[in-house]
Each structure stands twice: as structure tokens, then as C-alpha cells.
Design an enzyme around this catalytic site. Structure first.
Site, mmCIF file in Angstrom:
data_model
loop_
_atom_site.group_PDB
_atom_site.id
_atom_site.type_symbol
_atom_site.label_atom_id
_atom_site.label_comp_id
_atom_site.label_asym_id
_atom_site.label_seq_id
_atom_site.Cartn_x
_atom_site.Cartn_y
_atom_site.Cartn_z
ATOM 1 C CG ASN A 107 -1.744 1.232 1.370
ATOM 2 O OD1 ASN A 107 -1.843 2.020 0.419
ATOM 3 N ND2 ASN A 107 -2.341 1.439 2.536
ATOM 4 C CE LYS A 154 -0.175 3.433 4.773
ATOM 5 N NZ LYS A 154 -0.049 3.617 6.205
ATOM 6 C CG HIS A 175 -5.894 2.261 5.374
ATOM 7 N ND1 HIS A 175 -5.425 3.190 6.265
ATOM 8 C CD2 HIS A 175 -4.890 1.353 5.216
ATOM 9 C CE1 HIS A 175 -4.194 2.856 6.632
ATOM 10 N NE2 HIS A 175 -3.847 1.751 6.009
ATOM 11 C CD GLU A 226 -2.805 5.822 6.751
ATOM 12 O OE1 GLU A 226 -2.815 5.819 5.505
ATOM 13 O OE2 GLU A 226 -1.873 5.339 7.427
ATOM 14 C CD GLU A 253 -3.518 -2.169 7.679
ATOM 15 O OE1 GLU A 253 -2.434 -2.454 7.199
ATOM 16 O OE2 GLU A 253 -4.131 -1.121 7.407
ATOM 17 N N GLY A 269 2.686 2.300 10.937
ATOM 18 C CA GLY A 269 3.752 3.293 10.798
ATOM 19 C C GLY A 269 4.568 3.529 12.060
ATOM 20 C CB SER A 305 5.237 -1.869 11.911
ATOM 21 O OG SER A 305 4.892 -0.548 12.256
HETATM 22 P P1 PGA Z 1 2.842 0.461 7.630
HETATM 23 O O1 PGA Z 1 1.359 0.746 7.108
HETATM 24 O O2 PGA Z 1 3.286 -0.843 7.054
HETATM 25 O O3 PGA Z 1 3.648 1.633 7.121
HETATM 26 O O4 PGA Z 1 2.773 0.408 9.117
HETATM 27 C C1 PGA Z 1 0.437 -0.293 6.987
HETATM 28 C C2 PGA Z 1 -0.880 0.232 6.479
HETATM 29 O O5 PGA Z 1 -1.293 1.334 6.870
HETATM 30 O O6 PGA Z 1 -1.531 -0.429 5.656
#
Ligand code: PGA
Length: 221
Positions: free
Chosen positions: A9, A11, A86, A88, A147, A153, A184
Site C-alpha cells: 500500500n 498510500k 483503511h 487513515e 491493522e 507506521g 509495520s
Molecule cells: P505500515 O502501514 O506498514 O507503514 O505500518 C500499513 C498500512 O497502513 O496499511
């Protein structure tokens, strides 16, 4: 460890040169979630690349919905998977509420693509009854990515036992749905995470921007 899903992803990252680079040497097992403006280009560059979108419209039909991109349009330009709900998107815009996630889920599945629904620690509250009912009859077209907010992150991955217990609850509640872990995941921890039996795959944010890392993770799958 066969047939585990490796989903990247990006983003809101990347550019056309990065798409060029990935389209040439990305491991064919990886499903790559790129910004929707790059999807048609990536598909033309490498028609066998497995591409995911990071969202789609709640609207199913064509029409007066300025700025929206429908699941149907994504499918037409070579997209095979769509990430929906997601954290976010659930948090910052508050646009992915339950009703909208359900509408998007139906739109994605209707086009023949696979939906990757993201949920966090509060997942029972994030999946309403109509979504649950829908899952029951569309298990081959849906995955749930767990998640935890604390892991996205941050570099802080829950223990393998915690991941396994949570995925077990999710599978039990949602009819044995395919479950991914996200948060992560990187080249150093992917092997042990993928070794967890109930982990059917991983959703990778930051590390998915590094081609060599992503290919190395794919080789573990
Ligand atoms: P990350 O993000 O691997 O950077 O922690 C995962 C995600 O938000 O899908």
C-alpha cells in the site's frame, strides 16, 4: 507457507518513475496498491501486474459525482483488488463509515474484483450486520486486513500470539474469511509474521515503497 497474499500500500506516495521501476521487476506474487492515477499506466506497462486501488467511490453508477472514481472504472483499467475502510480513511476524513464501507464492498465485488476490508482493534464495531451477511456469501471475493492502530507506521508489531488470537476471533466471527495482518511489516519481521498459521497474508505500507524489500518478502510467501 504457500499462497500467502503480499499486498503493498503505497498510500499517497510514488511517481511515474517508481511505477516504471516496479512494473519491470516486481515479483508477480505481489499485489500492489498504488494511487489510482497510476493504475492505467502501470497496467499498460505490465499487464500481468496485480494492482490494487486504495479506495473507490460509494457510488455504483456513472453520473454527476465530481471527483469520484467508481469500482467499475478501476476494473476497466486493470485493477483486481480494492482496499476499503483503511483506518487513515476511517479517521481523517470520516468518510469511510460503516454504510460507505458496505456500499464500496458491494461495488467492488459486483465488478469481480476482490475487496480488502481494513479493520483495527475495534473491529466488531466496524463491521455492521449487513456487511457480515454479505461476507457470508462472498467469502471468495473478500479479505479482512487486521491493522491495529498502534502498529501502523510505528514499528511496533503486536506479539505473534496476539496476532494469532485476534485473527482467530475474526475468522470465527466472519465465517473463516481470509485474514491479513498489517502494521509495520518489513523485511526483518515478515518471515515470522507470515509463519503464523492464521495469517493468510500481509498488508505492507512504508516498506512497500522499497522494491528490493518487497520482492524479498514475496519470496517468503
Ligand atoms: P505500515 O502501514 O506498514 O507503514 O505500518 C500499513 C498500512 O497502513 O496499511
Amino acid at each position: 507457507m504457500i499462497n500467502k497474499l503480499i499486498v503493498g500500500n503505497w498510500k499517497m506516495n510514488g511517481n511515474l518513475s517508481l511505477v516504471d521501476e516496479f512494473s519491470q521487476t516486481l515479483d508477480a506474487r505481489v499485489i500492489l496498491g498504488i494511487p489510482s492515477v497510476f493504475i492505467a499506466y502501470a497496467h499498460l506497462k505490465n499487464p500481468t501486474m496485480q494492482i490494487a486501488a486504495q479506495d473507490c467511490s460509494v457510488y455504483a453508477d456513472f453520473g454527476a459525482h465530481t471527483g469520484e472514481i467508481s469500482a467499475e472504472m478501476l476494473s476497466q483499467v486493470g485493477c483486481k483488488y480494492v482496499i476499503i475502510g483503511h483506518s487513515e480513511r476511517r479517521q481523517t476524513s470520516n468518510f469511510d463509515n460503516q454504510q460507505n464501507v458496505f456500499a464500496k464492498l458491494q461495488n467492488v465485488v459486483k465488478t469481480g474484483m476482490t475487496a480488502i476490508i481494513c479493520i483495527d482493534e475495534s473491529y466488531p464495531a466496524l463491521v455492521d450486520n449487513q456487511t457480515k451477511e454479505f461476507l457470508k456469501t462472498n467469502l471468495d471475493k473478500v479479505c479482512i486486513a487486521y491493522e491495529p492502530l498502534s502498529a501502523i507506521g510505528t514499528g511496533k508489531v503486536p506479539s505473534l500470539k496476539d496476532i494469532s488470537e485476534t485473527l482467530s476471533k475474526i475468522k470465527n466471527t466472519y465465517f473463516g474469511v481470509k485474514t491479513l495482518y498489517g502494521g509495520s511489516v518489513n523485511v526483518s519481521n515478515a518471515k515470522e509474521i507470515l509463519s503464523v498459521e492464521l495469517v493468510d497474508g500481509v498488508l505492507i505500507g512504508g516498506a512497500s515503497l522499497k522494491l528490493s524489500e518487497l520482492n524479498e518478502i514475496a519470496r517468503l510467501s
